[in-house]
Motif scaffolding. Sequence first.
Motif, PDB file in Angstrom:
ATOM      1  N   GLN A 173       0.846  -1.198   0.000  1.00 20.27           N
ATOM      2  CA  GLN A 173       0.000   0.000   0.000  1.00 20.27           C
ATOM      3  C   GLN A 173       0.881   1.247   0.000  1.00 20.27           C
ATOM      4  OE1 GLN A 173      -3.450   0.423   0.128  1.00 20.27           O
ATOM      5  NE2 GLN A 173      -3.254   2.642   0.214  1.00 20.27           N
ATOM      6  N   LYS A 174       0.729   2.088  -1.029  1.00 20.75           N
ATOM      7  CA  LYS A 174       1.489   3.336  -1.122  1.00 20.75           C
ATOM      8  C   LYS A 174       0.526   4.509  -1.030  1.00 20.75           C
ATOM      9  CE  LYS A 174       4.730   1.284  -4.442  1.00 20.75           C
ATOM     10  NZ  LYS A 174       5.263   1.409  -5.828  1.00 20.75           N
ATOM     11  N   ASP A 175       0.825   5.443  -0.145  1.00 21.21           N
ATOM     12  CA  ASP A 175       0.011   6.647   0.008  1.00 21.21           C
ATOM     13  C   ASP A 175       0.876   7.878  -0.235  1.00 21.21           C
ATOM     14  OD1 ASP A 175      -2.292   5.206   0.732  1.00 21.21           O
ATOM     15  OD2 ASP A 175      -1.684   5.159   2.837  1.00 21.21           O
ATOM     16  N   SER A 235      -3.544   7.181  -3.695  1.00 22.75           N
ATOM     17  CA  SER A 235      -3.065   5.813  -3.473  1.00 22.75           C
ATOM     18  C   SER A 235      -3.176   5.028  -4.776  1.00 22.75           C
ATOM     19  CB  SER A 235      -3.894   5.136  -2.370  1.00 22.75           C
ATOM     20  OG  SER A 235      -3.863   5.912  -1.193  1.00 22.75           O
ATOM     21  N   ALA A 284       3.676   7.443   2.889  1.00 24.64           N
ATOM     22  CA  ALA A 284       3.625   6.218   3.705  1.00 24.64           C
ATOM     23  C   ALA A 284       3.654   4.985   2.802  1.00 24.64           C
ATOM     24  CB  ALA A 284       2.370   6.203   4.573  1.00 24.64           C
ATOM     25  N   LEU A 285       4.225   3.913   3.349  1.00 25.08           N
ATOM     26  CA  LEU A 285       4.311   2.642   2.631  1.00 25.08           C
ATOM     27  C   LEU A 285       4.019   1.519   3.620  1.00 25.08           C
ATOM     28  CD1 LEU A 285       5.153   1.218  -0.060  1.00 25.08           C
ATOM     29  CD2 LEU A 285       7.465   1.113   0.870  1.00 25.08           C
ATOM     30  N   ARG A 286       3.072   0.649   3.252  1.00 24.70           N
ATOM     31  CA  ARG A 286       2.744  -0.501   4.097  1.00 24.70           C
ATOM     32  C   ARG A 286       3.039  -1.784   3.325  1.00 24.70           C
ATOM     33  NH1 ARG A 286      -2.842  -0.390   4.861  1.00 24.70           N
ATOM     34  NH2 ARG A 286      -3.136  -2.266   3.624  1.00 24.70           N
ATOM     35  N   GLU A 288       4.629  -6.247   3.954  1.00 28.39           N
ATOM     36  CA  GLU A 288       5.040  -7.303   4.873  1.00 28.39           C
ATOM     37  C   GLU A 288       6.545  -7.448   4.818  1.00 28.39           C
ATOM     38  OE1 GLU A 288       3.130 -11.043   4.384  1.00 28.39           O
ATOM     39  OE2 GLU A 288       1.121 -10.273   4.824  1.00 28.39           O
ATOM     40  N   THR A 295       3.741  -6.951   9.417  1.00 32.55           N
ATOM     41  CA  THR A 295       3.212  -5.826   8.656  1.00 32.55           C
ATOM     42  C   THR A 295       3.894  -4.545   9.125  1.00 32.55           C
ATOM     43  OG1 THR A 295       1.066  -6.884   8.315  1.00 32.55           O
ATOM     44  CG2 THR A 295       1.160  -4.492   8.044  1.00 32.55           C
ATOM     45  N   ARG A 297       4.532  -0.300   8.514  1.00 30.22           N
ATOM     46  CA  ARG A 297       4.060   0.930   7.899  1.00 30.22           C
ATOM     47  C   ARG A 297       5.093   2.011   8.188  1.00 30.22           C
ATOM     48  NH1 ARG A 297       0.867   5.651   8.191  1.00 30.22           N
ATOM     49  NH2 ARG A 297      -0.508   5.885   6.366  1.00 30.22           N
ATOM     50  N   GLU A 299       6.413   5.846   7.556  1.00 30.04           N
ATOM     51  CA  GLU A 299       5.976   7.190   7.165  1.00 30.04           C
ATOM     52  C   GLU A 299       7.180   8.094   6.960  1.00 30.04           C
ATOM     53  OE1 GLU A 299       3.161   8.759   9.900  1.00 30.04           O
ATOM     54  OE2 GLU A 299       1.745   7.092   9.664  1.00 30.04           O
TER      55      GLU A 299
END
Length: 318
Positions: A173-175, A235, A284-286, A288, A295, A297, A299
Amino acid sequence: MNENNAAVQFITVSADEAGQRIDNFLRTRLKGVPKSMIYRIVRKGEVRVNKKRVKPEYKLLDGDELRIPPVRQSAPDQAAVSPLLDKVAALADAVLYEDDHLLILNKPSGTAVHGGSGLSFGVIEGLRALRPDARFLELVHRLDRDTSGVLLVAKKRSALRLLHEQLRMKGMQKDYLALVAGEWPSQTKSVSAPLLKNILASGERIVRVGNDGKPSETRFKVEERFVHATLVKASPVTGRTHQIRVHAQYAGHPIAFDDRYGDAQFDQQLKGSGLHRLFLHAAALRFEHPDTGETMRIEAPLDKALRHCLAYLRANDK
């Protein structure tokens, strides 16, 4: 020229190094040696694997014994060293997280991820100067040169493979945060438009929305509103070149100070903020962790220029 590797080197290939082509392995190992020379010493049989000649496309196996002959590496241009050292020092300050498998940076705007195309310095070159003993440092993903924020680098080939698999399976997940022109409609939560990449004669990459393009989707969420602008979280669901920038333009709300897809009139409205760079930041990047499965995350804080721009808008544009 100076002889940095004046003696024959004997190297045992580790499990983490296995699977890569020998020419790529040597290019990483023999920094500063021209690619043409690496191909020449392999083709002439001066590089041996288990005492045998191999072709440049040979893929290394765990436990292979390599013989690398003495090679001459280019001496650095002293006039270029000082500014490069400053950039390397800036990268050292930009490290957000590091362990045996990963290194995560808050990449500065204006720094390319790779040298080349007339650029002598990129993030990877800087990290290799910063970590000269690191046996493996490779980008997991890319950021445009003018985009700042979270950048993930693998320190092991096994980590790179697992993280690339997460990217392929859309498990990462990239924000991003972007300042866009005008009032972004709250109901526009997603932009889906196929993207077509064109390479101009100059080598510049330009991306357009086109029916023949690759399916692309970006999700958007309003974070803060101003009179002439909106701060949005973007995103990307897919990972196309310039995707967020082109989707924002396609929606009628180009990103501030985008030199390819932006709007000069909008940029002029922001003149008092002192901003001169693209307002796009990987916040932010989430994902594994490739070893523990945890997990994570990560920032990345906004840089001074972006923070100052938002402070200006909050004080003057509401």
